[in-house]
Motif scaffolding. Sequence first.
Motif, mmCIF file in Angstrom:
data_model
loop_
_atom_site.group_PDB
_atom_site.id
_atom_site.type_symbol
_atom_site.label_atom_id
_atom_site.label_comp_id
_atom_site.label_asym_id
_atom_site.label_seq_id
_atom_site.Cartn_x
_atom_site.Cartn_y
_atom_site.Cartn_z
ATOM 1 N N GLN A 9 0.813 -1.213 0.000
ATOM 2 C CA GLN A 9 0.000 0.000 0.000
ATOM 3 C C GLN A 9 0.848 1.267 0.000
ATOM 4 O O GLN A 9 0.370 2.332 0.407
ATOM 5 C CB GLN A 9 -0.929 0.007 1.217
ATOM 6 C CG GLN A 9 -1.922 -1.150 1.216
ATOM 7 C CD GLN A 9 -2.702 -1.262 2.518
ATOM 8 O OE1 GLN A 9 -2.423 -0.554 3.491
ATOM 9 N NE2 GLN A 9 -3.685 -2.149 2.542
ATOM 10 N N PHE A 10 2.107 1.160 -0.450
ATOM 11 C CA PHE A 10 2.967 2.337 -0.478
ATOM 12 C C PHE A 10 3.163 2.769 -1.923
ATOM 13 O O PHE A 10 3.224 1.936 -2.828
ATOM 14 C CB PHE A 10 4.315 2.022 0.180
ATOM 15 C CG PHE A 10 5.045 3.236 0.664
ATOM 16 C CD1 PHE A 10 4.472 4.089 1.586
ATOM 17 C CD2 PHE A 10 6.318 3.527 0.193
ATOM 18 C CE1 PHE A 10 5.151 5.222 2.039
ATOM 19 C CE2 PHE A 10 7.000 4.655 0.642
ATOM 20 C CZ PHE A 10 6.419 5.498 1.565
ATOM 21 N N ASP A 11 3.284 4.077 -2.122
ATOM 22 C CA ASP A 11 3.312 4.627 -3.480
ATOM 23 C C ASP A 11 4.706 4.692 -4.086
ATOM 24 O O ASP A 11 4.876 5.263 -5.168
ATOM 25 C CB ASP A 11 2.701 6.037 -3.498
ATOM 26 C CG ASP A 11 1.199 6.010 -3.229
ATOM 27 O OD1 ASP A 11 0.576 4.978 -3.518
ATOM 28 O OD2 ASP A 11 0.674 7.019 -2.733
ATOM 29 N N VAL A 12 5.705 4.149 -3.419
ATOM 30 C CA VAL A 12 7.078 4.148 -3.930
ATOM 31 C C VAL A 12 7.495 2.698 -4.144
ATOM 32 O O VAL A 12 7.154 1.822 -3.342
ATOM 33 C CB VAL A 12 8.036 4.846 -2.949
ATOM 34 C CG1 VAL A 12 9.456 4.902 -3.522
ATOM 35 C CG2 VAL A 12 7.539 6.256 -2.633
ATOM 36 N N SER A 13 8.220 2.422 -5.214
ATOM 37 C CA SER A 13 8.589 1.048 -5.539
ATOM 38 C C SER A 13 9.489 0.436 -4.466
ATOM 39 O O SER A 13 10.288 1.136 -3.822
ATOM 40 C CB SER A 13 9.305 0.987 -6.890
ATOM 41 O OG SER A 13 10.635 1.477 -6.784
ATOM 42 N N GLU A 14 9.352 -0.854 -4.301
ATOM 43 C CA GLU A 14 10.158 -1.574 -3.318
ATOM 44 C C GLU A 14 11.642 -1.445 -3.623
ATOM 45 O O GLU A 14 12.469 -1.305 -2.707
ATOM 46 C CB GLU A 14 9.756 -3.057 -3.284
ATOM 47 C CG GLU A 14 8.390 -3.334 -2.703
ATOM 48 C CD GLU A 14 7.257 -2.969 -3.650
ATOM 49 O OE1 GLU A 14 6.112 -2.794 -3.192
ATOM 50 O OE2 GLU A 14 7.520 -2.862 -4.883
ATOM 51 N N GLU A 15 12.018 -1.498 -4.905
ATOM 52 C CA GLU A 15 13.433 -1.389 -5.253
ATOM 53 C C GLU A 15 14.000 -0.025 -4.883
ATOM 54 O O GLU A 15 15.154 0.081 -4.444
ATOM 55 C CB GLU A 15 13.634 -1.673 -6.738
ATOM 56 C CG GLU A 15 13.433 -3.131 -7.107
ATOM 57 C CD GLU A 15 14.056 -3.477 -8.443
ATOM 58 O OE1 GLU A 15 14.715 -4.533 -8.518
ATOM 59 O OE2 GLU A 15 13.892 -2.700 -9.399
ATOM 60 N N LEU A 16 13.212 1.032 -5.051
ATOM 61 C CA LEU A 16 13.696 2.359 -4.688
ATOM 62 C C LEU A 16 13.839 2.484 -3.177
ATOM 63 O O LEU A 16 14.811 3.074 -2.687
ATOM 64 C CB LEU A 16 12.753 3.437 -5.226
ATOM 65 C CG LEU A 16 13.153 4.893 -4.965
ATOM 66 C CD1 LEU A 16 14.585 5.158 -5.407
ATOM 67 C CD2 LEU A 16 12.186 5.847 -5.656
ATOM 68 N N ILE A 17 12.898 1.925 -2.420
ATOM 69 C CA ILE A 17 13.006 1.966 -0.961
ATOM 70 C C ILE A 17 14.257 1.203 -0.515
ATOM 71 O O ILE A 17 14.983 1.660 0.390
ATOM 72 C CB ILE A 17 11.753 1.381 -0.298
ATOM 73 C CG1 ILE A 17 10.533 2.270 -0.585
ATOM 74 C CG2 ILE A 17 11.958 1.222 1.207
ATOM 75 C CD1 ILE A 17 10.676 3.703 -0.101
ATOM 76 N N ALA A 18 14.536 0.069 -1.129
ATOM 77 C CA ALA A 18 15.749 -0.684 -0.774
ATOM 78 C C ALA A 18 16.987 0.158 -0.998
ATOM 79 O O ALA A 18 17.897 0.212 -0.155
ATOM 80 C CB ALA A 18 15.818 -1.969 -1.595
#
Length: 244
Positions: free
Chosen positions: A86-95
Motif C-alpha cells: 500500500q505504499f506509493d514508492v517502488s520496493e526497489e527504490l526503498i531498498a
Amino acid sequence: MSHHQQLMTALDALDRAFASEEPFSVGGCTYCYGEEGLAELSGPLHLIPDDMVSAAAGEVPSHWDDFPRLYRRLVPRIIRPLVAGQFDVSEELIATRLVEAGWRTWDAPLADALRNVWTAWWQVTLHTHPSPVPIRDTLSLVTVATDSLRPWLNIWTATRTPAADAHLADLVVDVLFEYEITNLSMGFDSESHATAELVKWLLTDVRARVTDSRLDDPVFIHHLQQLMSAPSDVSAEAVHKNEL
C-alpha cells in the motif's frame, strides 16, 4: 503464532524501536518542498501527510541536510504500508534509499528491528499466494537491503508450501520471456547482480518444483549455464548476442 501474526509483531516492535527517533528541524530543498513541507516533516510522525512521507521516501539524499536522520524517523511510516503493498514508492527504490541511509550501521535496536521485519515479511510472503507485493519485488528489497541473496533463496528452498511453489511459478513467468531470461539486477540503481546466482538456484535447488518445458531444452539450458558463469556485470542479453 501464525506467520501473519509474526509479521504484525515485528512491525509493532519496529514502531517501538523507532519511537526513540524524535522530531527535529528538517532542512532541505525548499524549491521542491517549500517551508510548509519541511515543517510537516519536522512535526510529529503520525501527523505527516501520507503523500509527504512517500515523496520524502523516494527523494534523492542530496535534497536533505540530514538524510539518514530523516529516513530513520520515517521508517515506521514507510515499512508498514510497504509490506502491505500500500505504499506509493517502488520496493526497489526503498531498498536503495535504505542502503543510502546506512540502515545496517544504525544503532542495534533499530537495525535489528528492521532485520526482523525482513525475515517475518519473507516468511509470510512464502506462505501467502497471491501476496500483496509481487514475489520478485519482495525478493529484490530484502536482497538489496541486506546485500545478500542466498539466505532468502535458502528459506524459499526449505519452504515446501503450495504458496511457495505458486510464487516460484510466478517468478519463472516473470524472468523468462520466450527463450530469454531478463537481466536480474536488483535495486533502483541495479546494485545487486542476481542473474547468475538465481539461475543456478532455479536449475539446482528447486528444479524439481519448476514445471516449465523450456528448462528441459538442452540449448536453453546451455544458455542459462553461460549466464551462471558470466561476470556479474554482463547481462543476459549480452550473453545471448555472443551466441548469435
